[in-house]
Design a protein around this motif. Sequence first.
Motif, PDB file in Angstrom:
ATOM      1  N   SER A  62       0.820  -1.207   0.000  1.00  0.00           N
ATOM      2  CA  SER A  62       0.000   0.000   0.000  1.00  0.00           C
ATOM      3  C   SER A  62       0.855   1.258   0.000  1.00  0.00           C
ATOM      4  CB  SER A  62      -0.929  -0.010   1.228  1.00  0.00           C
ATOM      5  OG  SER A  62      -1.702   1.170   1.279  1.00  0.00           O
ATOM      6  N   LEU A  63       1.823   1.313   0.900  1.00  0.00           N
ATOM      7  CA  LEU A  63       2.676   2.502   0.984  1.00  0.00           C
ATOM      8  C   LEU A  63       3.529   2.670  -0.271  1.00  0.00           C
ATOM      9  CD1 LEU A  63       3.861   2.631   4.713  1.00  0.00           C
ATOM     10  CD2 LEU A  63       1.801   3.544   3.652  1.00  0.00           C
ATOM     11  N   SER A  64       3.980   1.562  -0.834  1.00  0.00           N
ATOM     12  CA  SER A  64       4.785   1.626  -2.058  1.00  0.00           C
ATOM     13  C   SER A  64       3.961   2.146  -3.234  1.00  0.00           C
ATOM     14  CB  SER A  64       5.346   0.242  -2.392  1.00  0.00           C
ATOM     15  OG  SER A  64       6.236  -0.199  -1.388  1.00  0.00           O
ATOM     16  N   SER A  65       2.639   2.019  -3.137  1.00  0.00           N
ATOM     17  CA  SER A  65       1.740   2.478  -4.201  1.00  0.00           C
ATOM     18  C   SER A  65       1.212   3.878  -3.941  1.00  0.00           C
ATOM     19  CB  SER A  65       0.569   1.500  -4.345  1.00  0.00           C
ATOM     20  OG  SER A  65       1.029   0.190  -4.614  1.00  0.00           O
ATOM     21  N   GLY A  66       1.766   4.538  -2.919  1.00  0.00           N
ATOM     22  CA  GLY A  66       1.320   5.890  -2.599  1.00  0.00           C
ATOM     23  C   GLY A  66       0.205   5.953  -1.588  1.00  0.00           C
ATOM     24  N   GLY A  67      -0.094   4.819  -0.954  1.00  0.00           N
ATOM     25  CA  GLY A  67      -1.158   4.784   0.040  1.00  0.00           C
ATOM     26  C   GLY A  67      -0.694   5.128   1.437  1.00  0.00           C
ATOM     27  N   ARG A  68      -1.622   4.995   2.385  1.00  0.00           N
ATOM     28  CA  ARG A  68      -1.350   5.322   3.790  1.00  0.00           C
ATOM     29  C   ARG A  68      -1.876   4.201   4.687  1.00  0.00           C
ATOM     30  NH1 ARG A  68      -5.154  10.363   3.595  1.00  0.00           N
ATOM     31  NH2 ARG A  68      -6.230   8.772   2.355  1.00  0.00           N
ATOM     32  N   ILE A  69      -1.354   4.156   5.908  1.00  0.00           N
ATOM     33  CA  ILE A  69      -1.837   3.227   6.929  1.00  0.00           C
ATOM     34  C   ILE A  69      -2.694   4.007   7.914  1.00  0.00           C
ATOM     35  CG2 ILE A  69      -1.200   1.710   8.840  1.00  0.00           C
ATOM     36  CD1 ILE A  69       1.428   1.161   7.400  1.00  0.00           C
ATOM     37  N   PHE A  70      -3.879   3.471   8.225  1.00  0.00           N
ATOM     38  CA  PHE A  70      -4.731   4.062   9.242  1.00  0.00           C
ATOM     39  C   PHE A  70      -5.036   3.018  10.308  1.00  0.00           C
ATOM     40  CE2 PHE A  70      -5.538   6.788   5.621  1.00  0.00           C
ATOM     41  CZ  PHE A  70      -5.618   8.057   6.184  1.00  0.00           C
ATOM     42  N   TYR A  71      -4.747   3.358  11.567  1.00  0.00           N
ATOM     43  CA  TYR A  71      -5.203   2.554  12.699  1.00  0.00           C
ATOM     44  C   TYR A  71      -6.512   3.168  13.187  1.00  0.00           C
ATOM     45  CZ  TYR A  71      -0.301   0.948  13.083  1.00  0.00           C
ATOM     46  OH  TYR A  71       0.949   0.424  12.848  1.00  0.00           O
ATOM     47  N   VAL A  72      -7.516   2.341  13.441  1.00  0.00           N
ATOM     48  CA  VAL A  72      -8.803   2.848  13.929  1.00  0.00           C
ATOM     49  C   VAL A  72      -9.196   2.089  15.184  1.00  0.00           C
ATOM     50  CG1 VAL A  72     -11.223   3.246  13.380  1.00  0.00           C
ATOM     51  CG2 VAL A  72      -9.524   3.343  11.557  1.00  0.00           C
ATOM     52  N   GLY A  73      -9.543   2.820  16.245  1.00  0.00           N
ATOM     53  CA  GLY A  73      -9.966   2.166  17.472  1.00  0.00           C
ATOM     54  C   GLY A  73     -10.634   3.132  18.427  1.00  0.00           C
ATOM     55  N   ALA A  74     -11.091   2.600  19.549  1.00  0.00           N
ATOM     56  CA  ALA A  74     -11.708   3.406  20.601  1.00  0.00           C
ATOM     57  C   ALA A  74     -11.057   3.044  21.928  1.00  0.00           C
ATOM     58  CB  ALA A  74     -13.209   3.148  20.667  1.00  0.00           C
ATOM     59  N   GLY A  75     -11.045   3.980  22.871  1.00  0.00           N
ATOM     60  CA  GLY A  75     -10.471   3.693  24.180  1.00  0.00           C
ATOM     61  C   GLY A  75      -9.011   3.297  24.093  1.00  0.00           C
ATOM     62  N   THR A  76      -8.621   2.275  24.860  1.00  0.00           N
ATOM     63  CA  THR A  76      -7.230   1.823  24.883  1.00  0.00           C
ATOM     64  C   THR A  76      -6.741   1.434  23.495  1.00  0.00           C
ATOM     65  OG1 THR A  76      -7.395   1.050  27.168  1.00  0.00           O
ATOM     66  CG2 THR A  76      -5.654   0.093  25.824  1.00  0.00           C
ATOM     67  N   SER A  77      -7.568   0.713  22.741  1.00  0.00           N
ATOM     68  CA  SER A  77      -7.175   0.286  21.398  1.00  0.00           C
ATOM     69  C   SER A  77      -6.877   1.487  20.501  1.00  0.00           C
ATOM     70  CB  SER A  77      -8.277  -0.572  20.777  1.00  0.00           C
ATOM     71  OG  SER A  77      -8.458  -1.766  21.500  1.00  0.00           O
ATOM     72  N   GLY A  78      -7.711   2.509  20.578  1.00  0.00           N
ATOM     73  CA  GLY A  78      -7.486   3.709  19.787  1.00  0.00           C
ATOM     74  C   GLY A  78      -6.219   4.434  20.193  1.00  0.00           C
ATOM     75  N   ARG A  79      -5.982   4.507  21.507  1.00  0.00           N
ATOM     76  CA  ARG A  79      -4.788   5.193  21.993  1.00  0.00           C
ATOM     77  C   ARG A  79      -3.512   4.481  21.544  1.00  0.00           C
ATOM     78  NH1 ARG A  79      -8.193   4.955  26.671  1.00  0.00           N
ATOM     79  NH2 ARG A  79      -9.361   6.905  26.815  1.00  0.00           N
ATOM     80  N   LEU A  80      -3.548   3.156  21.548  1.00  0.00           N
ATOM     81  CA  LEU A  80      -2.379   2.392  21.117  1.00  0.00           C
ATOM     82  C   LEU A  80      -2.098   2.612  19.634  1.00  0.00           C
ATOM     83  CD1 LEU A  80      -3.006  -0.928  23.073  1.00  0.00           C
ATOM     84  CD2 LEU A  80      -1.159   0.716  23.466  1.00  0.00           C
ATOM     85  N   GLY A  81      -3.147   2.719  18.829  1.00  0.00           N
ATOM     86  CA  GLY A  81      -2.965   3.007  17.418  1.00  0.00           C
ATOM     87  C   GLY A  81      -2.363   4.375  17.186  1.00  0.00           C
ATOM     88  N   VAL A  82      -2.870   5.367  17.909  1.00  0.00           N
ATOM     89  CA  VAL A  82      -2.339   6.730  17.788  1.00  0.00           C
ATOM     90  C   VAL A  82      -0.876   6.767  18.228  1.00  0.00           C
ATOM     91  CG1 VAL A  82      -2.505   9.089  18.677  1.00  0.00           C
ATOM     92  CG2 VAL A  82      -4.585   7.846  18.034  1.00  0.00           C
ATOM     93  N   LEU A  83      -0.560   6.050  19.303  1.00  0.00           N
ATOM     94  CA  LEU A  83       0.823   6.014  19.803  1.00  0.00           C
ATOM     95  C   LEU A  83       1.765   5.428  18.763  1.00  0.00           C
ATOM     96  CD1 LEU A  83       2.974   6.231  22.028  1.00  0.00           C
ATOM     97  CD2 LEU A  83       2.195   4.008  22.875  1.00  0.00           C
ATOM     98  N   ASP A  84       1.385   4.296  18.165  1.00  0.00           N
ATOM     99  CA  ASP A  84       2.266   3.667  17.178  1.00  0.00           C
ATOM    100  C   ASP A  84       2.463   4.573  15.970  1.00  0.00           C
ATOM    101  OD1 ASP A  84       3.627   0.943  16.689  1.00  0.00           O
ATOM    102  OD2 ASP A  84       2.642   1.363  14.788  1.00  0.00           O
ATOM    103  N   ALA A  85       1.394   5.228  15.533  1.00  0.00           N
ATOM    104  CA  ALA A  85       1.488   6.151  14.399  1.00  0.00           C
ATOM    105  C   ALA A  85       2.411   7.321  14.721  1.00  0.00           C
ATOM    106  CB  ALA A  85       0.103   6.648  14.015  1.00  0.00           C
ATOM    107  N   ALA A  86       2.288   7.838  15.948  1.00  0.00           N
ATOM    108  CA  ALA A  86       3.091   8.997  16.346  1.00  0.00           C
ATOM    109  C   ALA A  86       4.578   8.682  16.442  1.00  0.00           C
ATOM    110  CB  ALA A  86       2.588   9.535  17.684  1.00  0.00           C
TER     111      ALA A  86
END
Length: 301
Positions: A62-86
């Motif tokens: 995906s990234l090699s084709s010009g795409g992006r990665i999105f993590y989606v979650g709520a609560g703890t799961s959402g926070r962990l996704g935001v942390l990894d992205a950051a």
Amino acid sequence: MDKLQSRGHLLTEQINPNSQNLDSISSLEIVDLFNKEDAKTISAIANARESLAQTIDAASKSLSSGGRIFYVGAGTSGRLGVLDAAECPPTFCTPPELVQGIIAGGAGALVKSSEALEDLPEDGAQAIAFHKITNVDIVIGITAGGTTPYVHGALKAAQSRGAKTVAMSCVSAEQVPMPADIDIRLLVGPEILAGSTRLKAGTVTKMALNIISTGVMVRLGKVYGNRMIDVSVTNSKLRDRALRIINDLTDLNRQEAEKLLFRSGQKVKLALLMHWTGVGAEEGKKLLEEHQGNLRAALGQ
């Protein structure tokens, strides 16, 4: 939907027989109990190895084709996704938009509980629309119990736009099916504190996200051997790390490494290419661009 509304049957909600006397044991026994239970995260990762590898390959494509990665979650799961992205920009010098975390409730939910917002699948779908997700992007929905409507709504909306989708959960697919192309199931069993998925489930989710994001960056050529050669030199700690990488991989002393790093514009990968091939900074940049930023491939050329 009735089954989803009654969550007592879920693995993440069940009672752990090993901690039924949690309120009557010593502090040392609490630590030992956590240590014993947390060991289950290792086997959970091992059991999900194939789906994790599939996710690395799909996200790299995906990234090699010009795409992006999105993590989606709520609560703890959402926070962990935001942390990894950051963590990706400082570690791999990626632009902030390349790997993004979407959490129910937005930025405010990072520091203040907004769990009620996870019950709205339409909000998850709206988040996908807001970020203009397309068929070259990949969306990774994270929900420990597998039932979060916000995540289900986001995954379905992403699929309707042609995006690659990944589900990450700590319950079996038999208990809760999820709409995704790749299914990651991290089965760590019931929590020490019943239903508190910030514990083992949170730990194993963090481990899985570490593996995925690092694996993707390895595939994209942002690592040479086991060195983060695309490290962003933005503070004294990272500058020291950059110089040590150059020191370790070349015969240069620290003063010489500092001069080389300066000539490369504070780019470790470019500095190494310049040293090993004798090219100048501009020629080195062109060479790396020709090989999609892969240092090993550029050196082979």
